[in-house]
Design a protein around this motif. Structure first.
Motif, PDB file in Angstrom:
ATOM      1  N   LEU A   2      -0.774  16.473  10.678  1.00  0.00           N
ATOM      2  CA  LEU A   2      -0.909  17.910  10.877  1.00  0.00           C
ATOM      3  C   LEU A   2      -2.382  18.312  10.892  1.00  0.00           C
ATOM      4  CD1 LEU A   2       1.853  19.130   8.420  1.00  0.00           C
ATOM      5  CD2 LEU A   2       2.012  18.912  10.905  1.00  0.00           C
ATOM      6  N   PHE A   3      -2.666  19.363  11.648  1.00  0.00           N
ATOM      7  CA  PHE A   3      -4.012  19.925  11.692  1.00  0.00           C
ATOM      8  C   PHE A   3      -3.932  21.409  11.386  1.00  0.00           C
ATOM      9  CE2 PHE A   3      -4.458  16.370  14.713  1.00  0.00           C
ATOM     10  CZ  PHE A   3      -5.617  15.774  14.243  1.00  0.00           C
ATOM     11  N   ARG A   4      -4.917  21.919  10.655  1.00  0.00           N
ATOM     12  CA  ARG A   4      -5.009  23.369  10.459  1.00  0.00           C
ATOM     13  C   ARG A   4      -5.404  24.022  11.787  1.00  0.00           C
ATOM     14  NH1 ARG A   4      -7.510  21.318   5.760  1.00  0.00           N
ATOM     15  NH2 ARG A   4      -9.570  21.623   6.665  1.00  0.00           N
ATOM     16  N   GLN A   5      -5.012  25.270  11.959  1.00  0.00           N
ATOM     17  CA  GLN A   5      -5.271  25.989  13.213  1.00  0.00           C
ATOM     18  C   GLN A   5      -6.758  25.998  13.558  1.00  0.00           C
ATOM     19  OE1 GLN A   5      -2.924  27.079  15.297  1.00  0.00           O
ATOM     20  NE2 GLN A   5      -4.389  27.882  16.757  1.00  0.00           N
ATOM     21  N   LEU A  34      -0.640  13.766  20.411  1.00  0.00           N
ATOM     22  CA  LEU A  34       0.025  14.371  19.269  1.00  0.00           C
ATOM     23  C   LEU A  34       0.286  15.833  19.606  1.00  0.00           C
ATOM     24  CD1 LEU A  34       0.880  14.090  16.254  1.00  0.00           C
ATOM     25  CD2 LEU A  34      -1.426  14.840  15.679  1.00  0.00           C
ATOM     26  N   ARG A  35       1.560  16.206  19.638  1.00  0.00           N
ATOM     27  CA  ARG A  35       1.936  17.563  20.005  1.00  0.00           C
ATOM     28  C   ARG A  35       1.564  18.529  18.885  1.00  0.00           C
ATOM     29  NH1 ARG A  35       6.658  16.213  22.338  1.00  0.00           N
ATOM     30  NH2 ARG A  35       5.835  16.243  24.414  1.00  0.00           N
ATOM     31  N   THR A  36       0.873  19.609  19.236  1.00  0.00           N
ATOM     32  CA  THR A  36       0.458  20.620  18.261  1.00  0.00           C
ATOM     33  C   THR A  36       0.731  22.006  18.827  1.00  0.00           C
ATOM     34  OG1 THR A  36      -1.795  20.936  19.072  1.00  0.00           O
ATOM     35  CG2 THR A  36      -1.450  19.093  17.541  1.00  0.00           C
ATOM     36  N   ALA A  37       0.423  23.013  18.065  1.00  0.00           N
ATOM     37  CA  ALA A  37       0.633  24.394  18.496  1.00  0.00           C
ATOM     38  C   ALA A  37      -0.240  24.786  19.673  1.00  0.00           C
ATOM     39  CB  ALA A  37       0.376  25.342  17.324  1.00  0.00           C
ATOM     40  N   VAL A  38      -1.358  24.084  19.896  1.00  0.00           N
ATOM     41  CA  VAL A  38      -2.256  24.451  20.988  1.00  0.00           C
ATOM     42  C   VAL A  38      -2.227  23.459  22.145  1.00  0.00           C
ATOM     43  CG1 VAL A  38      -3.786  25.761  19.476  1.00  0.00           C
ATOM     44  CG2 VAL A  38      -4.274  23.353  19.930  1.00  0.00           C
TER      45      VAL A  38
END
Length: 194
Positions: A2-5, A34-38
């Motif tokens: 996970l990554f912070r925004q 890696l699928r992320t929010a952005v």
């Protein structure tokens, strides 16, 4: 992983090019995304590193003020190895663009029906029935949809993820809904059943 925004935004700008994690074994591989929010964070390399070899420059490339700040942020869970992950930018998540494509070409339709046929060998019509259930009950909790389908909740959620990979469904705070593409596929399935 996970990554912070704020870190994701820095990766997108090119300000952050490294990440560090402690793992028993890596959860990402070089050459993957890696699928992320952005979008999809591209992973260029994953390599073990000794803590004493970390530099201030690497810490800054990971979005930290210095080596001490990075080490303070890292968990130190006993026998886990420290890994340096080289990030190679972010590309758009193809699922997002697929979701909005409500017009299906003959090739798209053929590919989808062939995939459903492969997936449905054990239980014919299962995946179209998932689309139908989500279309009829957007926002309904996964557990309720799974019970109605006669499958375990975990399996149902995994199967919905397969549909999501094709741009057919979208996750909501609770439950799912069909994307415009999913609605088009469901309509085409109905036409072909008549």
């Amino acid at each position: 992983m996970l990554f912070r925004q704020a870190i994701l935004e820095a990766v997108a700008r090119g300000d952050v090019t490294l990440a560090f994690r402690r793992w028993r074994r890596p959860t990402v591989k070089a050459g993957t995304g890696l699928r992320t929010a952005v979008g999809m964070v591209r992973i260029a390399a994953v390599e073990p590193i000794e803590e004493q070899d970390l530099t201030d420059a690497e810490a800054k490339a990971a979005g930290f003020a210095d080596r001490a700040a990075l080490l303070a942020d890292l968990r130190s869970d006993g026998d886990r190895t420290l890994y340096r992950i080289v990030l190679d930018g972010i590309e758009p998540d193809q699922r997002l663009s697929l979701r909005g494509e409500a017009k299906l070409s003959e090739g798209d339709w053929h590919d989808l029906t062939a995939r459903f046929a492969r997936w449905d060998k054990a239980k014919p019509g299962y995946f179209p029935s998932i689309l139908s259930a989500i279309g009829a009950h957007p926002g309904k909790p996964a557990g309720e949809l799974a019970r109605a389908a006669g499958v375990e909740k975990l399996k149902f959620k995994q199967d919905v993820r397969r549909l999501k990979e094709l741009g057919l469904t979208e996750s909501l705070e609770i439950g799912y809904r069909l994307s415009p593409r999913g609605e088009a596929v469901l309509e085409k399935l109905r036409e072909h059943r008549l």
